[in-house]
Write an enzyme that holds these catalytic residues in place. Sequence first.
Site, PDB file in Angstrom:
ATOM      1  N   ASP A 112      -2.226   1.838  -2.195  1.00 56.72           N
ATOM      2  CA  ASP A 112      -1.186   1.405  -1.253  1.00 56.72           C
ATOM      3  C   ASP A 112      -0.263   0.389  -1.943  1.00 56.72           C
ATOM      4  OD1 ASP A 112       0.329   0.729   0.959  1.00 56.72           O
ATOM      5  OD2 ASP A 112      -1.317  -0.247   2.050  1.00 56.72           O
ATOM      6  N   HIS A 153      -0.743   4.136   3.153  1.00 52.87           N
ATOM      7  CA  HIS A 153      -0.696   2.920   3.983  1.00 52.87           C
ATOM      8  C   HIS A 153      -1.180   3.179   5.410  1.00 52.87           C
ATOM      9  CE1 HIS A 153       0.706  -1.124   4.856  1.00 52.87           C
ATOM     10  NE2 HIS A 153       1.518  -0.708   5.803  1.00 52.87           N
ATOM     11  N   SER A 213      -0.316  -3.909   8.243  1.00 53.07           N
ATOM     12  CA  SER A 213       1.039  -3.960   7.726  1.00 53.07           C
ATOM     13  C   SER A 213       1.711  -5.268   8.135  1.00 53.07           C
ATOM     14  CB  SER A 213       1.812  -2.718   8.207  1.00 53.07           C
ATOM     15  OG  SER A 213       3.010  -2.551   7.489  1.00 53.07           O
TER      16      SER A 213
END
Length: 422
Positions: free
Chosen positions: A304, A343, A246
Amino acid sequence: MNNTTTEADPDSPTWPQLLGSNNWEGLLDPLNLTLRKFILRCGDFIQATYDAFNNDQNSKYCGSSRYGKTSFFNKVMFEAASDYQVVSFLYGTAKVSLPEAFLLHSQSRESWDRESNWIGYIAVTTDEVSKALGRREIYVAWRGTTRNYEWIDVLGADLESVQPLMRLHGSAENGNDGGNTGSSDSDDDNEKVPKVMNGWLTIYTSDDPKSSFTKTSARTQLLTKIKGLIKQHQDEKVSLTLVGHSLGASLSILSAFDLVENGVSDIPVAAIVFGCPEVGNKAFNERFKTYPNLKVLHVRNTIDIIPHYPGHLLGYVKTGTELVIDTRKSTSLKDSKDPSDWHNLQAMLHVVAGWNGKEGEFELKVKRSLALVNKSSEFLRDEYLIPGSWWVEKNKGVVRDENGEWVLALPDEEDLPVPEEY
């Protein structure tokens, strides 16, 4: 020694090939077993940043690592804890407000630090393991966000010139952050000037002279320590791998570029990242590609949405080689409609362990506990009877003291946050 990156099998890729010397050609489809294990190891390095981060705002140590460097890998229950040692922690601050997204702060008046957060660590293979492997492996793990998606709206998506990081910029050679060159909306400027998202650059280059933890920026901490480690091990074969998920993935790519841009040119440098947002513009990518020792492998879940942010319309492009997986392939996962599940790092690692290509059937090739998927989610199917978000401190860190009162326990002395020395 429990290192998955040994090369006993003559058919295994060489260490440089695992780090992308040939852009992982022939290793991704089908996914090579040695590379699969290496990707999982990198993911576990990242997970350690989430598991160690103190996000309890009732604690005066909120925003720090719960565990000190000496016993770090043992306390996060890292599978090969004895093979690696943490040599440095990384701390960050920001000139922008990031409430409850990337930087968390204690509500206590006795907070360990008002502005800084622990944002990662640097680890190396031990002397014993390095001798057995014939190389010294250096890892940099950047922490991602503690709460999904909030940081998107907070950071904004303005492109910012990376000139302060570039070698031709006078101050960059010394690891100083230089001035803020400002962003530009000019199409010509965006095509010719290497730029990255302002938010990534701000977190990476911000300092706080009032803090003993971030008197220098995360960038300066990193450059100083890595160049020192390379010099310390100059008589060995050295490699550098940066890992993140991320927002941490974006910092991994940015810092990998920065290190190579500023002199780390004679060793392989690879960023192995998961669920990475787009980092910069086309000119940044072109500059990135000029360095033959600099590579990126991005593990991306096809459903995602984070890797599509900020987006092509704003001038962003994807960086590096992609290994595209699909969490819908695993029959162990729920048919979730929650984007945070798509995610989730542990869900991606579970799928990497059994990925056999877009057309192939999902089948685990590496033994990996299913329960890990639910470490910080409820993505596993209910029939496995694994509670959701199960990685928590016992009693949330509350203990009964000598007076019979229930209080929040203080960390062991070895786990107290201590400013790094550079």
